[in-house]
Every structure is written in C-alpha cells, then in structure tokens.
Motif scaffolding. Structure first.
Motif, PDB file in Angstrom:
ATOM      1  N   VAL A   1       0.835  -1.210   0.000  1.00  0.00           N
ATOM      2  CA  VAL A   1       0.000   0.000   0.000  1.00  0.00           C
ATOM      3  C   VAL A   1       0.869   1.259   0.000  1.00  0.00           C
ATOM      4  CG1 VAL A   1      -1.730   1.313   1.289  1.00  0.00           C
ATOM      5  CG2 VAL A   1      -1.932  -1.172   1.118  1.00  0.00           C
ATOM      6  N   ILE A   2       1.889   1.293   0.871  1.00  0.00           N
ATOM      7  CA  ILE A   2       2.783   2.446   0.930  1.00  0.00           C
ATOM      8  C   ILE A   2       3.538   2.597  -0.390  1.00  0.00           C
ATOM      9  CG2 ILE A   2       4.854   3.396   2.031  1.00  0.00           C
ATOM     10  CD1 ILE A   2       3.898   2.078   4.644  1.00  0.00           C
ATOM     11  N   GLY A   3       4.021   1.479  -0.931  1.00  0.00           N
ATOM     12  CA  GLY A   3       4.740   1.529  -2.203  1.00  0.00           C
ATOM     13  C   GLY A   3       3.905   2.112  -3.319  1.00  0.00           C
ATOM     14  N   SER A   4       2.651   1.688  -3.411  1.00  0.00           N
ATOM     15  CA  SER A   4       1.760   2.185  -4.465  1.00  0.00           C
ATOM     16  C   SER A   4       1.491   3.673  -4.303  1.00  0.00           C
ATOM     17  CB  SER A   4       0.435   1.410  -4.435  1.00  0.00           C
ATOM     18  OG  SER A   4       0.640   0.050  -4.732  1.00  0.00           O
ATOM     19  N   ASN A   5       1.307   4.135  -3.070  1.00  0.00           N
ATOM     20  CA  ASN A   5       1.014   5.541  -2.827  1.00  0.00           C
ATOM     21  C   ASN A   5       2.236   6.424  -3.055  1.00  0.00           C
ATOM     22  OD1 ASN A   5      -1.860   6.200  -1.510  1.00  0.00           O
ATOM     23  ND2 ASN A   5      -1.269   4.147  -0.879  1.00  0.00           N
ATOM     24  N   VAL A   6       3.376   6.038  -2.520  1.00  0.00           N
ATOM     25  CA  VAL A   6       4.579   6.864  -2.642  1.00  0.00           C
ATOM     26  C   VAL A   6       5.077   6.895  -4.080  1.00  0.00           C
ATOM     27  CG1 VAL A   6       6.981   7.129  -1.911  1.00  0.00           C
ATOM     28  CG2 VAL A   6       5.242   6.481  -0.248  1.00  0.00           C
ATOM     29  N   ALA A   7       4.967   5.766  -4.781  1.00  0.00           N
ATOM     30  CA  ALA A   7       5.434   5.712  -6.170  1.00  0.00           C
ATOM     31  C   ALA A   7       4.529   6.508  -7.104  1.00  0.00           C
ATOM     32  CB  ALA A   7       5.518   4.260  -6.641  1.00  0.00           C
ATOM     33  N   GLY A   8       3.331   6.832  -6.648  1.00  0.00           N
ATOM     34  CA  GLY A   8       2.428   7.629  -7.476  1.00  0.00           C
ATOM     35  C   GLY A   8       1.625   6.831  -8.477  1.00  0.00           C
ATOM     36  N   LEU A   9       1.394   5.542  -8.185  1.00  0.00           N
ATOM     37  CA  LEU A   9       0.575   4.747  -9.093  1.00  0.00           C
ATOM     38  C   LEU A   9      -0.852   5.291  -9.116  1.00  0.00           C
ATOM     39  CD1 LEU A   9       1.595   1.045  -8.360  1.00  0.00           C
ATOM     40  CD2 LEU A   9       2.429   2.568 -10.137  1.00  0.00           C
ATOM     41  N   PRO A  10      -1.466   5.369 -10.283  1.00  0.00           N
ATOM     42  CA  PRO A  10      -2.839   5.867 -10.356  1.00  0.00           C
ATOM     43  C   PRO A  10      -3.787   4.895  -9.674  1.00  0.00           C
ATOM     44  CG  PRO A  10      -2.161   4.969 -12.471  1.00  0.00           C
ATOM     45  CD  PRO A  10      -0.937   5.005 -11.613  1.00  0.00           C
ATOM     46  N   PRO A  11      -4.798   5.398  -8.980  1.00  0.00           N
ATOM     47  CA  PRO A  11      -5.755   4.502  -8.333  1.00  0.00           C
ATOM     48  C   PRO A  11      -6.550   3.728  -9.372  1.00  0.00           C
ATOM     49  CG  PRO A  11      -6.526   6.767  -8.234  1.00  0.00           C
ATOM     50  CD  PRO A  11      -5.127   6.816  -8.775  1.00  0.00           C
TER      51      PRO A  11
END
Length: 225
Positions: A40-50
């Motif tokens: 979850v943190i990786g997806s948010n920090v990396a800026g992956l689109p929801p």
C-alpha cells in the motif's frame, strides 16, 4: 543513581510476551501486516494511479481505491502470513539451534555465513516464486523465469543488509529484541525496494506510451504524404 534498564514500552512488552507464548502466530500476523503495508505504501509513494471504479460504487470501495488497497495488497498479506513468516520461523529456528550456546568471533562469523549462504538464497527463491504467482504467472516456466531473472539482484540486497543488521544485533541489540529488530529492518528495506520497483515500472510504462504516441504521429504524417 539508578543503573537499571530503561522501562520497556507496554506495547513492546506485550508483543514480546505474545512472541514467547505464540511465536509462529505472532510472526505470521506481523509479517502479514508488514507485507500489506509495504504494498500500500509503495503504491502511494510511487504515485501509481488509483484503480478505475464505477461512479456508483459504494463509499467503502471508493475509499479503498483512493488508498490503493487492492487485491495485490491482500495477496501480499496472505503471502506474509502463510509463506514468509512460517519459512522464516523454520529457517531461523534451525540457525539458532545450530549455534545455540556458541559465542565468540568464530560463532558470529559462522552465523553470518550460514545466514547468507543458506538462508538468504532460500528466502530469495521463495520470495520471487511467490511474487511471480501473485503477479499472474500461469505456468511453472513463468515462475522459473522470474526466479532466474531476479535471484541475484535480490540476493545482492540481502548480502548487504543481512550482515550489517546481524552485526548490529550481535553488538547492540538484546537477544529478546532480535525478532522485532529484524522485522523492522526487513520492512524498511522491503518498502524502499517496493517503491523503487513501482517507480521503475511506472517510468517504463510512460516511456512505452510516449513511444507508441510518437509512432502513431509518424504513421499519420506518412499517410498524409
């Protein structure tokens, strides 16, 4: 003047009690939580689109999508609970039994070598195989290719982090705090690597999209002429 140890935080004391009375269950819950948070943190920090969801979706579904909590995060939690924690519990238990009661420089070096040459390769192979399945591998060949492709890259990271963390633990960390210490190190390193890999994939996807757009533009220009 008091020379006693500083009082332990009640939550840490309770965790250590659970670790002593229910070691595998406690490690499984810890690993599951950390693997979930890494994703979850990786997806948010990396800026992956929801993920795209319907406008009529339930508020909870929308909240989960905004937080980047998806099926992969759940799968990572299951991996931590059913694979990572039991394997680590078993391998570390073997290592501790092998060096129980042994002290001195030779014992410490032996512990480091055993960890790096035996435990780390097994962990790396199982991790990569599990990630291949989680990411959609449909055959044994796909899993094997994933393991071969990333094995030494994962192992190099482990060979840097493991000796450093083990040396710090041997010198400065009480034995009863080794499990939470190593869990914290693994969580931080795993989160960093997760963010790095997601950023690389996102950059590769953007580059591929730009190349496709340039190719379409060239094709359109050639058709006009």
């Amino acid at each position: 003047m008091s020379t006693g140890k500083a009082p332990m935080h009640p939550l840490l004391a309770q965790y250590l009690t659970q670790l002593s009375t229910n070691p595998l269950r406690t490690k499984a819950l810890t690993s599951s939580t950390f693997c979930f948070l890494q994703e979850v943190i990786g997806s948010n920090v990396a800026g992956l689109p929801p993920p795209q969801i319907s406008k009529d979706a339930a508020p909870l579904t929308k909240a989960l999508a905004r937080a980047r909590i998806d099926s992969k995060a759940i799968k990572m939690a299951l991996y931590g609970f059913f694979v990572s924690a039991p394997l680590g519990h078993f391998l570390v238990g073997l290592l501790q039994k092998a060096f129980a009661g042994k002290t001195g420089l030779k014992a410490r070096l032996g512990q480091l070598l055993a960890s790096n040459l035996l435990i780390s390769p097994i962990n790396a192979a199982v991790f990569l195989a599990s990630m291949a399945v989680i990411n959609g591998a449909k055959s044994v060949d796909e899993v094997i290719r994933t393991v071969k492709g990333g094995f030494f890259a994962v192992l190099r990271v482990s060979w840097v982090v493991s000796p450093l963390s083990m040396t710090i633990a041997q010198q400065f960390i009480p034995v009863e705090l080794w499990v939470p210490f190593f869990n914290t190190i693994q969580f931080l390193v795993g989160t960093f690597m997760n963010i790095k890999m997601k950023k690389m994939k996102l950059a590769a996807a953007r580059k591929e999209a730009e190349e496709r757009e340039r190719e379409r533009a060239r094709t359109a220009t050639e058709e006009k002429h």
